[in-house]
Design a protein around this motif. Sequence first.
Motif, PDB file in Angstrom:
ATOM      1  N   ASP A  63      -0.397  -5.124  10.430  1.00  0.00           N
ATOM      2  CA  ASP A  63       0.162  -5.573  11.696  1.00  0.00           C
ATOM      3  C   ASP A  63       1.548  -4.961  11.865  1.00  0.00           C
ATOM      4  N   THR A  64       2.099  -5.133  13.057  1.00  0.00           N
ATOM      5  CA  THR A  64       3.381  -4.506  13.385  1.00  0.00           C
ATOM      6  C   THR A  64       4.550  -5.479  13.334  1.00  0.00           C
ATOM      7  N   GLY A  65       4.322  -6.688  12.844  1.00  0.00           N
ATOM      8  CA  GLY A  65       5.408  -7.655  12.719  1.00  0.00           C
ATOM      9  C   GLY A  65       5.064  -9.039  13.199  1.00  0.00           C
ATOM     10  N   ASP A  66       4.080  -9.150  14.087  1.00  0.00           N
ATOM     11  CA  ASP A  66       3.655 -10.452  14.578  1.00  0.00           C
ATOM     12  C   ASP A  66       2.512 -10.938  13.691  1.00  0.00           C
ATOM     13  N   GLN A  67       2.809 -11.863  12.789  1.00  0.00           N
ATOM     14  CA  GLN A  67       1.787 -12.306  11.840  1.00  0.00           C
ATOM     15  C   GLN A  67       0.708 -13.156  12.497  1.00  0.00           C
ATOM     16  N   ASN A  68       0.951 -13.621  13.719  1.00  0.00           N
ATOM     17  CA  ASN A  68      -0.034 -14.435  14.419  1.00  0.00           C
ATOM     18  C   ASN A  68      -0.911 -13.629  15.373  1.00  0.00           C
ATOM     19  N   ALA A  69      -0.680 -12.333  15.445  1.00  0.00           N
ATOM     20  CA  ALA A  69      -1.465 -11.495  16.351  1.00  0.00           C
ATOM     21  C   ALA A  69      -2.917 -11.422  15.893  1.00  0.00           C
ATOM     22  N   ASP A  70      -3.821 -11.377  16.863  1.00  0.00           N
ATOM     23  CA  ASP A  70      -5.237 -11.212  16.573  1.00  0.00           C
ATOM     24  C   ASP A  70      -5.444  -9.821  15.977  1.00  0.00           C
ATOM     25  N   PRO A  71      -5.920  -9.723  14.735  1.00  0.00           N
ATOM     26  CA  PRO A  71      -6.079  -8.408  14.111  1.00  0.00           C
ATOM     27  C   PRO A  71      -6.913  -7.432  14.926  1.00  0.00           C
ATOM     28  N   GLY A  72      -7.863  -7.944  15.691  1.00  0.00           N
ATOM     29  CA  GLY A  72      -8.708  -7.058  16.481  1.00  0.00           C
ATOM     30  C   GLY A  72      -7.976  -6.380  17.617  1.00  0.00           C
ATOM     31  N   SER A  73      -6.783  -6.874  17.957  1.00  0.00           N
ATOM     32  CA  SER A  73      -6.021  -6.296  19.066  1.00  0.00           C
ATOM     33  C   SER A  73      -4.863  -5.414  18.605  1.00  0.00           C
ATOM     34  N   ILE A  74      -4.694  -5.291  17.288  1.00  0.00           N
ATOM     35  CA  ILE A  74      -3.542  -4.550  16.752  1.00  0.00           C
ATOM     36  C   ILE A  74      -3.868  -3.065  16.631  1.00  0.00           C
ATOM     37  N   ASN A  75      -2.954  -2.241  17.092  1.00  0.00           N
ATOM     38  CA  ASN A  75      -3.121  -0.794  17.018  1.00  0.00           C
ATOM     39  C   ASN A  75      -2.021  -0.225  16.126  1.00  0.00           C
ATOM     40  N   VAL A  76      -2.388   0.236  14.949  1.00  0.00           N
ATOM     41  CA  VAL A  76      -1.429   0.802  14.000  1.00  0.00           C
ATOM     42  C   VAL A  76      -1.969   2.119  13.463  1.00  0.00           C
ATOM     43  N   PRO A  77      -1.073   3.020  13.024  1.00  0.00           N
ATOM     44  CA  PRO A  77      -1.529   4.332  12.547  1.00  0.00           C
ATOM     45  C   PRO A  77      -1.886   4.349  11.063  1.00  0.00           C
ATOM     46  N   PHE A  78      -2.378   3.242  10.553  1.00  0.00           N
ATOM     47  CA  PHE A  78      -2.791   3.165   9.156  1.00  0.00           C
ATOM     48  C   PHE A  78      -4.157   2.505   9.067  1.00  0.00           C
ATOM     49  N   VAL A  79      -4.934   2.914   8.104  1.00  0.00           N
ATOM     50  CA  VAL A  79      -6.212   2.269   7.830  1.00  0.00           C
ATOM     51  C   VAL A  79      -6.271   1.916   6.348  1.00  0.00           C
ATOM     52  N   ALA A  80      -6.975   0.824   6.063  1.00  0.00           N
ATOM     53  CA  ALA A  80      -7.203   0.387   4.686  1.00  0.00           C
ATOM     54  C   ALA A  80      -8.675   0.578   4.362  1.00  0.00           C
ATOM     55  N   THR A  81      -8.950   1.203   3.211  1.00  0.00           N
ATOM     56  CA  THR A  81     -10.328   1.473   2.799  1.00  0.00           C
ATOM     57  C   THR A  81     -10.568   0.932   1.391  1.00  0.00           C
ATOM     58  N   PRO A  82     -11.539   0.053   1.202  1.00  0.00           N
ATOM     59  CA  PRO A  82     -12.418  -0.530   2.221  1.00  0.00           C
ATOM     60  C   PRO A  82     -11.711  -1.665   2.962  1.00  0.00           C
ATOM     61  N   PRO A  83     -12.049  -1.872   4.246  1.00  0.00           N
ATOM     62  CA  PRO A  83     -11.405  -2.965   4.984  1.00  0.00           C
ATOM     63  C   PRO A  83     -11.925  -4.336   4.571  1.00  0.00           C
ATOM     64  N   VAL A  84     -13.158  -4.395   4.067  1.00  0.00           N
ATOM     65  CA  VAL A  84     -13.758  -5.641   3.599  1.00  0.00           C
ATOM     66  C   VAL A  84     -14.463  -5.357   2.282  1.00  0.00           C
ATOM     67  N   SER A  85     -14.281  -6.236   1.316  1.00  0.00           N
ATOM     68  CA  SER A  85     -14.946  -6.033   0.024  1.00  0.00           C
ATOM     69  C   SER A  85     -15.144  -7.362  -0.682  1.00  0.00           C
ATOM     70  N   ARG A  86     -16.100  -7.384  -1.577  1.00  0.00           N
ATOM     71  CA  ARG A  86     -16.322  -8.532  -2.458  1.00  0.00           C
ATOM     72  C   ARG A  86     -15.623  -8.228  -3.775  1.00  0.00           C
ATOM     73  N   VAL A  87     -14.813  -9.179  -4.232  1.00  0.00           N
ATOM     74  CA  VAL A  87     -14.122  -9.018  -5.506  1.00  0.00           C
ATOM     75  C   VAL A  87     -14.570 -10.161  -6.412  1.00  0.00           C
ATOM     76  N   ASP A  88     -15.297  -9.826  -7.463  1.00  0.00           N
ATOM     77  CA  ASP A  88     -15.804 -10.843  -8.369  1.00  0.00           C
ATOM     78  C   ASP A  88     -14.679 -11.451  -9.202  1.00  0.00           C
ATOM     79  N   ALA A  89     -14.947 -12.609  -9.775  1.00  0.00           N
ATOM     80  CA  ALA A  89     -13.970 -13.306 -10.600  1.00  0.00           C
ATOM     81  C   ALA A  89     -13.509 -12.416 -11.753  1.00  0.00           C
ATOM     82  N   LYS A  90     -12.201 -12.384 -11.967  1.00  0.00           N
ATOM     83  CA  LYS A  90     -11.574 -11.617 -13.053  1.00  0.00           C
ATOM     84  C   LYS A  90     -11.780 -10.105 -12.901  1.00  0.00           C
TER      85      LYS A  90
END
Length: 247
Positions: A63-90
């Motif tokens: 996000d660009t500073g507004d922590q309450n902004a709807d993530p689907g509406s945020i436009n930033v020049p960075f991407v995180a890969t993978p955006p969604v993942s399962r992380v098992d215990a430990k």
Amino acid sequence: MIRIRQPLFSALVVAFSLTVSQSACADIVLSSTRIIYKAAMKDATIRMENKGERPLLVQSWFDTGDQNADPGSINVPFVATPPVSRVDAKQGQTVKVTYTGSQPLASDRESIFWFNVLEVPPKLPDSEAKGKNLLQLAFRTRIKLFYRPDGLEGTASEAPAKQQWQLRQTGGHAVIHITNPTPFYISFNSINLQAAGKRYLLNSSMIAPKSDLDEQVQGLSSRPASASIEYSAISDFGGVIKGNVAL
């Protein structure tokens, strides 16, 4: 643009609207308290570790500073890969952060964004949940990402010592005026004013590159004859850079 699925974000809103006990805490731990993304880098990485006893669904976005902004509406020049993942215990998961270049960023100073990690626990089986009053929480961790252009004057570790401090009196209050002449963001962990044998704790703030900031000194109404500032700033590695300045 990063698209975040609404159901997970809704879970976050619900979780933060609830009152939780002090024992409640996030299971996902990040390998760093900040991300320094240098312009010459192809990408940066950050490691997530699940310290808990159950698998988690983890979602990442910026996000660009507004922590309450709807993530689907945020436009930033960075991407995180993978955006969604399962992380098992430990277990852990490495997230790659990439600057897309979709937005031009300043070349003479740092730019700042925030990296968010939302962890959502799995739904308990009916056999475990039946007859019980249960509350499942989604936790979010949020850290800063600093985009650092090439060729900036000075270094980030030297920048805290280059801050300019002035003690002023404004509207019946003593005010510390801070000037940051450097191209780096400065994040203060603590700022203390010492005057007339007393110590005054100021709000710990972040000051942007090439900007000014005023911090009111609570409990001090006039400018003392002499005073000094003690500060601690946070380094690129999450360490502490301490300094003392006579006013």
